[in-house]
Design an enzyme around this catalytic site. Structure first.
Site, PDB file in Angstrom:
ATOM      1  N   TYR A   9       0.836  -1.193   0.000  1.00 41.66           N
ATOM      2  CA  TYR A   9       0.000   0.000   0.000  1.00 41.66           C
ATOM      3  C   TYR A   9       0.877   1.251   0.000  1.00 41.66           C
ATOM      4  CZ  TYR A   9      -3.626  -3.333   1.386  1.00 41.66           C
ATOM      5  OH  TYR A   9      -4.476  -4.408   1.438  1.00 41.66           O
TER       6      TYR A   9
ATOM      7  N   ASN B 272     -12.376  -1.316  -4.781  1.00 40.71           N
ATOM      8  CA  ASN B 272     -12.071  -1.682  -6.158  1.00 40.71           C
ATOM      9  C   ASN B 272     -13.283  -2.369  -6.796  1.00 40.71           C
ATOM     10  OD1 ASN B 272     -11.028  -2.725  -8.546  1.00 40.71           O
ATOM     11  ND2 ASN B 272      -9.473  -3.987  -7.556  1.00 40.71           N
TER      12      ASN B 272
ATOM     13  N   CYS C  15      -5.959  -6.008  -6.925  1.00 38.41           N
ATOM     14  CA  CYS C  15      -5.807  -5.616  -5.527  1.00 38.41           C
ATOM     15  C   CYS C  15      -5.284  -6.770  -4.676  1.00 38.41           C
ATOM     16  CB  CYS C  15      -7.117  -5.080  -4.976  1.00 38.41           C
ATOM     17  SG  CYS C  15      -8.537  -6.158  -5.216  1.00 38.41           S
ATOM     18  N   HIS C  16      -5.431  -8.001  -5.142  1.00 34.69           N
ATOM     19  CA  HIS C  16      -4.907  -9.146  -4.387  1.00 34.69           C
ATOM     20  C   HIS C  16      -3.380  -9.129  -4.344  1.00 34.69           C
ATOM     21  CE1 HIS C  16      -4.875 -10.514  -8.569  1.00 34.69           C
ATOM     22  NE2 HIS C  16      -3.955 -11.399  -8.216  1.00 34.69           N
TER      23      HIS C  16
ATOM     24  N   GLU D 203      -0.538 -17.630  -8.797  1.00 38.98           N
ATOM     25  CA  GLU D 203       0.536 -16.899  -9.471  1.00 38.98           C
ATOM     26  C   GLU D 203       1.915 -17.327  -8.974  1.00 38.98           C
ATOM     27  OE1 GLU D 203      -0.137 -12.667  -9.608  1.00 38.98           O
ATOM     28  OE2 GLU D 203      -2.306 -12.953  -9.655  1.00 38.98           O
TER      29      GLU D 203
END
Length: 182
Positions: A106, A130, A138-139, A167
């Site tokens: 952030y 979002n 945002c993850h 990912e």
């Protein structure tokens, strides 16, 4: 006028809504189509079902690939972020540059848009609001020190961990309480 579609992925049912200008809402997977539709319509009560135009159909195909564990890039998706303030749009643009398999914090996003680290909470608020999670990833935004932080989508931080794992990012869940080692 907003239209929407509900579609199945390898891990559940997603929803997507669009206007003439672009995608306005994305609903992360839930276990059933009716639940996804309810969540989507909660934010867009006047939206009606529709046949996705080609750019939206491409985004649906990309979401299916993502939830099947294939590397996917959503940066070319056309979004309609009307109604979002300038700061949120800047933060969303910066977050969209965080690619597959990478994370940021952030505070880093705040600095990237020219705000100081004290704006990290404002970044967190923008991420919580979002409208198109996954497309604006945002993850991939973590708390200071690489801690998991929050996730306001269905499934909470468990969903965030699962998306990061797709990912290849392995973050251990944070314990609720730690004891002192004596």
């Amino acid at each position: 006028m907003h239209h929407y579609a509900i579609f199945e992925t390898d891990i559940g049912f997603c929803g997507i809504a669009w206007s003439e200008s672009g995608i306005v809402r994305f609903q992360l997977p839930t276990t059933d189509a009716a639940g996804t539709e309810r969540l989507l319509k909660r934010r867009l009560p006047d939206a009606i079902p529709g046949t996705p135009p080609p750019p939206v159909a491409e985004t649906i195909a990309a979401a299916r690939a993502y939830f099947a564990g294939r590397e996917t890039d959503f940066s070319a998706c056309m979004l309609d972020l009307s109604g979002r303030d300038a700061f949120a749009r800047e933060i969303y643009a910066a977050a969209r540059r965080v690619g597959w398999g990478h994370t940021t914090t952030y505070g880093t996003l705040a600095r990237e848009v020219g705000a100081g680290p004290e704006a990290a909470r404002d970044v967190g608020r923008a991420m919580a609001e979002n409208p198109v999670p996954l497309i604006i990833p945002c993850h991939r935004v973590l708390a200071a020190g690489g801690r998991l932080g929050g996730f306001s989508a269905p499934g909470g931080t468990t969903a965030k961990l699962r998306m990061l794992a797709l990912e290849g990012i392995d973050l251990a869940p944070e314990p609720a309480q730690q004891s002192f080692a004596f």
